[in-house]
Design an enzyme around this catalytic site. Structure first.
Site, mmCIF file in Angstrom:
data_model
loop_
_atom_site.group_PDB
_atom_site.id
_atom_site.type_symbol
_atom_site.label_atom_id
_atom_site.label_comp_id
_atom_site.label_asym_id
_atom_site.label_seq_id
_atom_site.Cartn_x
_atom_site.Cartn_y
_atom_site.Cartn_z
ATOM 1 C CG ASP A 11 4.665 6.331 2.884
ATOM 2 O OD1 ASP A 11 5.054 5.158 2.448
ATOM 3 O OD2 ASP A 11 3.971 7.151 2.322
ATOM 4 C CG ASP A 49 6.745 2.732 -1.183
ATOM 5 O OD1 ASP A 49 7.652 2.101 -1.802
ATOM 6 O OD2 ASP A 49 5.778 3.269 -1.730
#
Length: 343
Positions: A164, A191
């Site tokens: 992230d 991600d």
């Protein structure tokens, strides 16, 4: 695994590369030097259109730019983004000092901004929290930058973390906040570019990190969470995707439909981009949850090249037609805001 602390420690030697900052009226420009707090200088901004010049050094703190600091520019004193580094090490699951719980994903960010018209350039923003150093923490998201607010512009910025890295979001589900990243370097593993923002990545370099795990995929570059009402989500064009991991270990993306916004309809277009062998060319997309299969999302590609862009199973790589591609440009995504030098 990349040892970020060692990497960052060597960056301050670039002080000799300092160049004169852009011309500005003296009272509109504030300076931050090693030993100063960038947050304190942000707090001192007393009007729109101010510039903060960050001189070479490593600044270990969290910085929050609130919405009332409109049209603010934060820039390095020289053009090499490695010279001035803002870094912190905390994760989603890191306990807060006051005992009130953990930071959460957004709260883990080294740099946070909700200010409209923000420009950040010629800097490194990093979160050097490492899973291996904290085996007791399960919330391993560790954000380098969490940005909302319309007309956010990042130019020549390095964004470094693992899971992230960049949270590109909007101030509210109904707000189609626009963001433009140009010539930026963004690295991570899981991600590491995610959120709800209407975000253009122009000529950016995405790099997937090596991970010491025995499963694949080892991660995904993008996890968009576009609001259903927004016709545009993430657009990556004229860039490249490289990897420090073995061939085929990573996916391009998976859709993120947050539990707090189950109407999300993730949108991602990757076009005119060189995709290296680190991306699984046969099956470059995957699901985050079975209830939201990637095939039902707005995932498309166009005119990509490189070994990770080879189309071997057409149904696994939806492509834009030439007519459709004409509507997926910085101009259509950003509208009357034009921070770029070409359409």
């Amino acid at each position: 695994m990349l040892r970020r602390r060692t990497l960052l420690a060597g960056l301050t030697g670039l002080a000799s590369a300092v160049m004169a900052p852009a011309h500005a009226r003296p009272h509109d420009t504030l300076h931050v030097r090693p030993g100063d707090s960038l947050q304190a200088v942000v707090d001192a901004v007393d009007g729109p259109g101010r510039t903060i010049v960050v001189h070479p050094g490593t600044y270990r703190e969290a910085v929050v730019v609130p919405p009332d600091k409109a049209e603010l520019t934060i820039r390095g004193a020289c053009r090499d983004p490695r010279a001035a580094v803002l870094v912190l090490d905390r994760a989603n699951g890191t306990p807060k000092p006051d005992g009130s719980g953990t930071y959460g994903t957004a709260g883990s960010a080294t740099f946070t901004s909700a200010a409209p018209g923000l420009t950040v350039r010629d800097l490194t923003l990093a979160n050097d929290w490492l899973r291996a150093d904290h085996p007791d923490i399960t919330g391993t998201q560790a954000v380098a930058a969490y940005v909302t607010g319309d007309r956010t512009h990042f130019e020549n910025v390095r964004l470094l973390a693992h899971q992230d890295t960049l949270f590109a979001d909007t101030t509210a589900p109904a707000a189609f906040d626009r963001q433009y990243f140009h010539r930026c370097y963004i690295e991570g593993d899981v991600d590491f570019v995610f959120g709800r923002g209407r975000t253009v990545f122009d000529a950016c370099h995405f790099h997937t990190l090596r991970r010491d795990v025995d499963f694949t995929p080892k991660g995904m570059v993008f996890a968009p969470a576009t609001a259903r009402a927004d016709p545009y989500g993430f657009l990556a064009l004229r860039g490249r995707i490289t990897s420090g991991a073995e061939d085929g270990a990573y996916k391009i993306a998976r859709p993120w439909v947050p539990s707090y916004e189950t109407t999300a309809w993730p949108s991602l277009v990757v076009r005119d981009t060189w995709i290296g062998p680190g991306i699984d060319a046969v099956a470059p997309y995957t699901d985050m949850r079975e209830a939201y299969p990637w095939q039902t999302m707005r995932f498309r590609e166009h005119a990509n090249t490189g070994p990770g862009a080879v189309v071997t199973v057409p149904e696994n790589r939806p492509q834009l037609t030439a007519e459709e591609a004409a509507t997926h440009t910085p101009r259509t995504y950003l509208g009357d805001w034009r921070p770029y030098g070409r359409p």
